[in-house]
Design a protein around this motif. Structure first.
Motif, PDB file in Angstrom:
ATOM      1  N   UNK A   1       0.569  -1.518  -0.192  1.00  0.00           N
ATOM      2  CA  UNK A   1      -0.697  -0.133   0.236  1.00  0.00           C
ATOM      3  C   UNK A   1       0.742   1.378   0.182  1.00  0.00           C
ATOM      4  N   UNK A   2       2.179   1.041   0.888  1.00  0.00           N
ATOM      5  CA  UNK A   2       3.025   2.711   0.797  1.00  0.00           C
ATOM      6  C   UNK A   2       3.585   2.284   0.177  1.00  0.00           C
ATOM      7  N   UNK A   3       4.019   0.777  -0.503  1.00  0.00           N
ATOM      8  CA  UNK A   3       5.037   1.183  -2.159  1.00  0.00           C
ATOM      9  C   UNK A   3       4.183   1.574  -3.236  1.00  0.00           C
TER      10      UNK A   3
ATOM     11  N   UNK B   1      -9.880  -0.172   0.848  1.00  0.00           N
ATOM     12  CA  UNK B   1     -10.942   0.938  -0.272  1.00  0.00           C
ATOM     13  C   UNK B   1     -10.200   2.352  -0.169  1.00  0.00           C
ATOM     14  N   UNK B   2      -9.427   2.790   0.150  1.00  0.00           N
ATOM     15  CA  UNK B   2      -9.612   4.084   0.546  1.00  0.00           C
ATOM     16  C   UNK B   2      -8.357   4.158  -0.622  1.00  0.00           C
TER      17      UNK B   2
ATOM     18  N   UNK C   1      -6.608   1.583  -9.485  1.00  0.00           N
ATOM     19  CA  UNK C   1      -5.117   1.429 -10.298  1.00  0.00           C
ATOM     20  C   UNK C   1      -3.652   0.212  -9.262  1.00  0.00           C
ATOM     21  N   UNK C   2      -3.920   1.065  -8.037  1.00  0.00           N
ATOM     22  CA  UNK C   2      -2.735   1.063  -6.997  1.00  0.00           C
ATOM     23  C   UNK C   2      -3.888   0.016  -6.208  1.00  0.00           C
ATOM     24  N   UNK C   3      -5.254  -0.171  -6.008  1.00  0.00           N
ATOM     25  CA  UNK C   3      -6.240  -1.471  -5.399  1.00  0.00           C
ATOM     26  C   UNK C   3      -5.726  -2.874  -6.184  1.00  0.00           C
ATOM     27  N   UNK C   4      -5.550  -2.392  -7.531  1.00  0.00           N
ATOM     28  CA  UNK C   4      -5.217  -3.728  -7.820  1.00  0.00           C
ATOM     29  C   UNK C   4      -3.814  -3.951  -7.876  1.00  0.00           C
TER      30      UNK C   4
END
Length: 333
Positions: A171-173, A306-307, A311-314
């Motif tokens: 998530x951070x990366x 969910x925040x 594209x990042x969530x995927x």
């Protein structure tokens, strides 16, 4: 097999990273390389935006060290120029235009120990890393794990390296990763920018998978779990984790390694791509790391899934199983 050529723990310590259930892996036994020929040699295999460059700058102040910075990554970039699916003419044109824009800066920047960017080819790097450097006590190579995927035969085979890994919560990366690319695109492009569809130089959604694949390869070759360190945890607890890392690689730790010179002059001692390292220092990819003087604690915890943008969530969902598997075997606080 490369068992005698990869070290997972230093030969002068009995500490090993064992499976969580305490069982032994096939091939475990006396650590190879009991009699060390020349300097200790260590790889730090990374994913992007894992605080690995800050780590490299820290390691640059270890006594009698030679740092190599991403030689296989620059080999990867050069290979893209000759890949059959690449638009070679366009890439060559973009490279030429970029170098022309940078020319005034390049002309006033000392080259130090860096090499011309076109020298970086997989076999050339292999030969360079196998060369004798008896005047050094430590050869420290930081590189991107995805860049060696498909090129394991180009890893050093005449000198034994210890393989270590740095990871970071996806998530951070990926938030940092996307921001780095957003800094290079126009305002119009930012609104629709997608790190999977619009990043053609890196396999965004496979970065953790390729790091995991290399990690598993090392386990299979050595029968031991290699050292893994979490970049955010290192930045939060450097006084605890850095000494542990040094113990695992067999290098004496000193308190002064927790703080270092904030100027970027030490980069001139790195063996790397001259043009690429100047560009990365200027375009934001390693600017903060280049001027760092200590590990900086993360400002806030990772966001909820969910925040995150789609594209990042995927990418996070794809990456998390690989990250979790490696994270279980990290150096712990």
């Amino acid at each position: 097999m490369m068992t005698s050529l990869i070290q997972s723990t230093p030969s002068n310590t009995t500490t090993t990273t064992q499976p969580a259930d305490g069982s032994s892996l096939p091939g475990s036994g006396p650590q190879p390389g009991t009699r060390r020929d020349g300097p200790r040699r260590v790889f730090l295999w990374s994913i992007p935006r894992s605080r690995s460059t800050v780590f490299v700058k820290c390691m640059s102040f270890v006594e009698n060290v030679q740092v190599w910075y991403e030689p296989y990554l620059y080999s990867y970039h050069n290979e893209l120029l000759t890949h059959p699916d690449s638009d070679r003419e366009q890439m060559e044109r973009e490279a030429h235009e970029g170098l022309e824009r940078m020319r005034p800066i390049l002309e006033e920047t000392p080259q130090g120990r860096a090499h011309h960017w076109r020298q970086f080819r997989y076999d050339w790097v292999k030969g360079q890393l196998e060369a004798d450097e008896r005047d050094k006590d430590l050869i420290f190579v930081k590189d991107s794990a995805f860049a060696i995927d498909g090129h394991y035969r180009s890893l050093p085979s005449k000198k034994a390296f210890q393989y270590t890994f740095i990871i970071r919560d996806p998530r951070n990366m990926y938030l940092s990763y996307k921001q780095a690319f957003m800094n290079e695109v126009t305002e119009v492009e930012r609104a629709a920018f997608n790190i999977v569809n619009d990043v053609d130089v890196y396999p965004s959604d496979e970065l953790y998978k390729k790091s995991y694949k290399l990690w598993k390869f090392v386990i299979e070759e050595t029968g031991r779990y290699p050292v893994v360190i979490d970049g955010d945890e290192l930045a939060t607890y450097p006084d605890i984790l850095l000494p542990k890392y040094f113990q695992m690689i067999g290098v004496p730790f000193k308190e002064r390694y927790l703080r270092w010179d904030g100027q970027h002059d030490v980069i001139k001692t790195w063996k790397t791509s001259y043009e690429a390292i100047v560009a990365c220092r200027l375009n934001g990819w390693i600017t903060k790391a280049a001027y760092s003087s200590a590990f900086k604690q993360p400002a806030k915890p990772p966001p909820n899934l969910d925040e995150l943008p789609d594209d990042i969530r995927y990418c996070v969902e794809v990456a998390m199983p690989y990250y979790t598997a490696m994270h279980k075997h990290r150096l712990k606080v």
